[in-house]
Design an enzyme around this catalytic site. Structure first.
Site: not given
Ligand SMILES: Cc1ncc(C[n+]2csc(CCOP(=O)(O)OP(=O)(O)O)c2C)c(N)n1
Ligand SMILES: Cc1ncc(C[n+]2csc(CCOP(=O)(O)OP(=O)(O)O)c2C)c(N)n1
Ligand SMILES: [Mg+2]
Ligand SMILES: [Mg+2]
Lengths: 387, 327, 327, 387
Positions: C60, C129
């Site tokens: 990322e 998540h």
């Protein structure tokens, strides 16, 4: 040059290796990792390896020589100013002039450069005036934007954080089908940052036209390279990510010029990134806030004095008949003068404008931030700070 | 008793804690021979050896990530991040593991880490060297955030932090490092984490701050007492998270008015949280809007103009007068 | 007009913007052939090619860091981070470069990046998540933070975000992705960033929320109107930063009462900021403490019990009644 | 084994290289990077390389075989439960049983294991009951803490984020002068994370007793390894950071057992970390939320079916006379039964306790958080959720 051949060899050997998601049988023969070439053209004594000697024009060589001398003159001037309390903390580039100046000698105006904080010589070559650099290091906001028509990122303060954006610029060049390239430098210390690994990987995966210069100058503040990495050959990082990688004598200006020239050629030809580990040495303080006596001994420094990149180049140019004692002295004087003039011009510049710190964060200042700006202007007014 | 600067007091606490518990160790960049760029760890490697005072590679995520593992294994790492701006490099490990691994394992593993790092402006440093981002950590469940304001409480809070079994962000106001000396007792001293300190009682208004901003606050309080007969109650937060709402509320319940001062950026900052809590618990006692004097929502400016970014006593005095006059 | 889910509307906006401007490109994990794990980028690689819809390595920080460079070079990257929890991996690049590079270069380089990422709970996912950490970004100077609540505004805000020259965090409430369909006009539509929307006018109390929490808020508002004759003014924030204080203040000035609802953790969260601002600008109109119903200061719990962590309409109804009765 | 020799060779060659901050002259001879050994003992047809065949006892071999069969049985059971809506999203380990089970066969109770999410077989071997693992993947908080006396980290959800803590555990072992080791596994995708590079570097610099297993299973969700890295030999990452590195056939249980045994020995002897790249293949879905048909073709999968790690091992054990068709069938049945029993036991477990989510974040719940807990309990009460 040697390391392109090496690259070919490596490609062949890695094609033999099973691609895990390609349905082929498991190979059991060892995987040859090949070699990392080491490039030196001028040795410590200024003797040239005639088989490798490049044919740069005399003008080019003199221009580069002057840039190195100027970089050192600038450094010294900055140091004096800093000691007089008229300059902020900065990182001297003394001893690394061949590495720093040499790396940008093959870049054009359309190329990009993303430097570390120890890159004066290169920035000057790229078109930053010394006055501008002084402004930057003296903590003025207007010192930060690269000059008009100079495609640089401002120097990186957060170690390693400028490497990924540099790769992104290379990816942008691919996106826009430009045949230019980006050069980014960083230190042995920076090589430990995970973000730098990610940058190498992205560059290689996307075949971005990037030249990585890892300036292995032996130290990251007080940490020697051997404590930074168990594999002191940092060029191996390039190999791990699948790009041509070479180690260069970073105190040898000819080697730096040749290695980067070849790398920029590769990049422009769509052949992707190159990794160059330049071996050099930080002769002075880490920054003006540092005291190296605490952690390293003078003898080591002395040995490296004898490997001075400027002297070495002088010997070569003298042997070539391009320089002599007299012209050397003149050059040094003219560079010192230029640095002094820059200093005077810098001193003559207006004080910092405290009102503009809200103005450039966004293209249009949001209403809410405008209110804060007004609050701030009121504060300035109350303090009697002229706007 | 000896008169110490904050950086000396921190050095003392580190040394005392390493002496006391052989499981206490240190990791950081240039903390060994070099003694840290601010000399907070001076001579500690000489005293306790390279195995206990570890110079690390230049990788903050690596430092915090490995410290987490050491903590899981029963070691008690004190981590130094050279400047708080570089904790961003370790954000993932802090948020995903340091703050949560205990919760994830329902208490099977403790994470007794103290992450020490100098924060704040005022030393004419380059970009990224003057950050105050304590609100990030206050917003992160699982962390305690401690900010001393002087040599004595720095030493006592750091010792307490090192003895805690939960992870702590220990923000050291670097502008205070060498700003003044203070008597520090010879014997090790411990201050409870989680308690704000009423530094001066007063009846007219409550002034809340922490870290280096305590200085302009104290100046303002003194000026107001001397020149204007305004009696300010001054609170040093000391622990940002968990916040000592009780002490703050008790004060504002009494004074009805409040000002909060910090360097950190405003939006979603610590002052916002204090206002929200006071609104919740002492709404009916509030006689004026609570004012916040904070860093603006822009990056900390470069040092030629940084002094203007930092709140000063004049502005605090004006704000206090305004708040007292508010109707 | 067609009836689209939010994820389809996002896909539509992406496609329209790529069609409109060839400098718009996309980077992310599994966004190409796979179309993204939520299919938000479905078929876009087929349409616009691998060079414009780039599958990236699993990093990322690398994605955001290289997008920054592309932006500097004049490309307009739309980045997808697979789940917002993993933006922590890119925190350094977001805070140090994406949010600041324009400021650092005094406007020489723009950073027109949209960082899209699904956030929030409610889909029974594993740890990390279900995060709602919009307050981190609101606290970071240099970013705009946009959070749509339905298909139509998602499409219009995303298009606006892609056309902006400043970096934007675009948080997509994944619980809404497929929760309902909405009419979306055939022609591209743009909604101004920075404006809150008064979804329902009312006179008794102001209810402020955003993202997936708009659903329980709407339920509460309807129930209160139907069963209790309470007339709630409901505001969808839409842009978290810069915040539309004016719209919020105008409403609370009228109603005198306010409740804020969000999933994100409480301390130093978005509700704290709203309370601080309302305290500043409409203090004298407040008739009761402003209440916040937010995520608690613990990590988002595992999915067997996640439903209890998320605010629901019953609690909002109670809070509204309490606030109206407060004296 | 071969790769120790290789290590010796490498050390020699890297000693020749100039240490930048040691005052020695610049070497210009190329730096030999050596080879990466590739280890396979059982080939695809289950034929053993007799020169490399290890002498594990029959019991050990059978125990390992059963673990592989059980891992597959567990996987299948989980998949059924998931499709019935009685299990959360999970990542099947089918096809990777040799790699997953083999890697932990040399670990003792005092060693530590830091697994990825695709490590069922290994976790069962380490002492996690299947019922416990079901609890974990079904989203119960009490599923996360490793069982008493099991020195594991819970599986990692954030890719690569568990590798640094694993290295830290190894550093803790050095700190406490323990002669144990840590084993950490992660995927080809994870190898791109900068934090993983940093972990390799720290482990090598501190000579931490860590075994890195890079499970190169060809895919990271939809991204093939060749798009993940321009150098598909991920073992080169270990080399770059200066540690012995090897590539192993990850579908060959004997190779996995031998390579990890040697690595654990090295670690216990204070010789530091080892990098093992295991080549294997993800036969099934990435997770139950994934549909590989979108991005990869069935033929590739079929080819890898023929490389099945369990079949291969069966052939070997049958040839050795330890197994026969009958005992294989019995083993499969008994493993399936065990998985069914685990399922039943899991179904019989109490529902989740919603009240405890505040209790484990800190050693003592801070007062302010206690207030939030009470607010939450009030909410539960209003909802009528029994405590
Ligand atoms: C992320 C980050 N961590 C720490 C620092 C503090 N710091 C500044 S320079 C430096 C050492 C850098 O060493 P190296 O990369 O070798 O470059 P050199 O100074 O030798 O040119 C450190 C630790 C920083 N600026 N950024
Ligand atoms: C930091 C982070 N980014 C993205 C994800 C989403 N994600 C989960 S698994 C996965 C692929 C992992 O591939 P690999 O490392 O090869 O392991 P494998 O699944 O093949 O075992 C991704 C992208 C994540 N969990 N964490
Ligand atoms: Mg260096
Ligand atoms: Mg994989």
């Amino acid at each position: 040059m040697a390391f392109q051949e090496h690259e070919k060899k490596k490609t062949t050997s890695s094609e033999e290796v099973v691609s895990p998601n390609t349905p082929s049988a498991m190979h059991t023969s060892p995987i040859d990792l090949g070699h990392i070439e080491v490039l030196q053209i001028l040795n410590e004594h200024g003797e040239v390896d005639s088989g490798l000697e490049p044919d740069f024009s005399d003008e080019k060589l003199l221009e580069v020589y002057r840039s190195m001398v100027l970089a050192r003159a600038f450094d010294k001037r900055m140091m004096t100013m800093q000691r007089q309390g008229r300059m902020g903390t900065f990182a001297p580039n003394i001893g690394q002039e061949a590495c720093i100046v040499g790396q940008v000698t093959s870049l054009t105006k359309d190329d990009w450069f993303s430097p570390s904080y120890r890159s004066f010589g290169a920035q000057i070559m790229r078109g930053w005036s010394m006055k501008h650099l002084m402004r930057l290091w003296a903590g003025f906001h207007d010192g930060f934007p690269p000059p008009k028509d100079v495609n640089d990122l401002p120097f990186s303060i957060v170690i390693g954080s400028h490497v990924l954006p540099a790769v992104g610029i290379g990816m942008g060049m691919n996106y826009k089908k430009k045949r230019d390239c980006v050069l980014v430098n960083y230190g042995d210390g920076a090589s430990s940052q995970g973000a730098v690994s990610e940058a190498l990987n992205f560059a290689a995966v996307y075949k971005a036209p990037v030249i990585f210069i890892c300036e292995n100058n032996g130290w990251a503040i007080s940490t020697p390279t051997k404590k930074q990495s168990a594999n002191e050959v940092l060029a191996t990082h390039g190999v791990a990510h699948g790009m041509p990688s070479i180690r260069v004598d970073g105190n040898d200006i000819l080697a730096m010029m040749c290695a980067t020239k070849e790398a920029t050629n590769r990049a422009r030809n769509g052949e992707g990134p190159t990794f160059i580990e330049a071996i050099t040495y930080r002769m002075s303080l880490h920054t003006t806030a540092d005291d190296p006596k605490v952690y390293r001994n003078d003898e080591e420094v002395k040995v490296w004095e004898s490997r001075c990149p400027i002297k070495r180049f002088e010997t070569y140019l003298t042997n070539k008949g391009i320089l002599d004692a007299d012209s050397i002295e003149k050059m040094v004087t003219s560079c010192n003068d230029e640095a002094i003039q820059a200093r005077d011009a810098f001193y003559a510049m207006p004080p910092a404008d405290p009102t503009e710190i809200f103005d450039h964060l966004f293209n249009t200042i949001p209403e809410e931030l405008q209110k804060q700006k007004e609050e701030y202007l009121k504060r300035l007014h109350q303090k009697g700070v002229d706007e | 008793m000896s008169k110490l600067t904050m950086v000396e007091a921190i050095n003392l606490a580190l040394s005392e804690e390493m002496e006391r518990d052989e499981n206490v160790c240190m990791l950081g960049e240039d903390i060994g021979v070099n003694g840290g760029v601010f000399r907070a760890t001076k001579d500690l490697q000489k005293k306790y050896g390279e195995e206990r005072v570890m110079d690390t590679p230049l990788a903050e995520c690596g430092i915090v990530g490995t410290a987490i593992g050491m903590a899981v294994y029963g070691v008690r790492p004190v981590v130094e991040i050279q400047f708080s701006g570089f904790t961003m490099q370790a954000f993932d490990q802090i948020e995903q593991n340091m703050a949560r691994l205990r919760n994830r394992t329902r208490g099977k593993y403790n994470i007794p880490i103290v992450l020490r790092t100098p924060f704040g402006g005022g030393i004419r440093a380059v970009e990224h060297h003057s950050e105050s981002r304590e609100a990030y950590w206050a917003h992160t469940p699982g962390l305690k955030v401690v900010i001393p304001s002087g040599p004595r409480n720095a030493r006592a809070l750091l010792a307490a932090a090192i003895r805690e079994d939960d992870p702590i962000i220990f923000y050291e106001p670097k502008a205070v490092y060498r700003a003044f000396r203070e008597d520090v007792p010879d014997k090790p001293e411990i201050m409870e984490i989680g308690k704000a300190e009423v530094v001066r009682t007063g009846k007219d208004i409550t002034l809340i701050s922490y870290g280096a901003m305590m200085r302009p606050c104290k100046e303002a309080v003194n000026d107001l007492a001397d020149d204007h007969g305004i009696d300010v109650e001054l609170i040093d937060l000391l622990t940002i998270s968990p916040m000592d709402t009780e002490t703050l509320a008790a004060s504002v319940q009494k004074t009805g008015r409040c000002i909060i001062v910090h360097e950190g950026q405003r939006t979603c900052g610590v002052a916002a949280e204090i206002i929200a809590r006071l609104n919740e618990v002492v709404f009916e006692f509030l006689e004026a809007p609570i004012k916040r004097i904070t860093g603006f929502d822009i990056p900390f400016p470069y040092f030629q103009v940084e002094e203007h970014f930092l709140p000063e006593s004049e502005e605090i005095i004006l704000a206090i007068k305004d708040t007292i006059d508010w109707q």
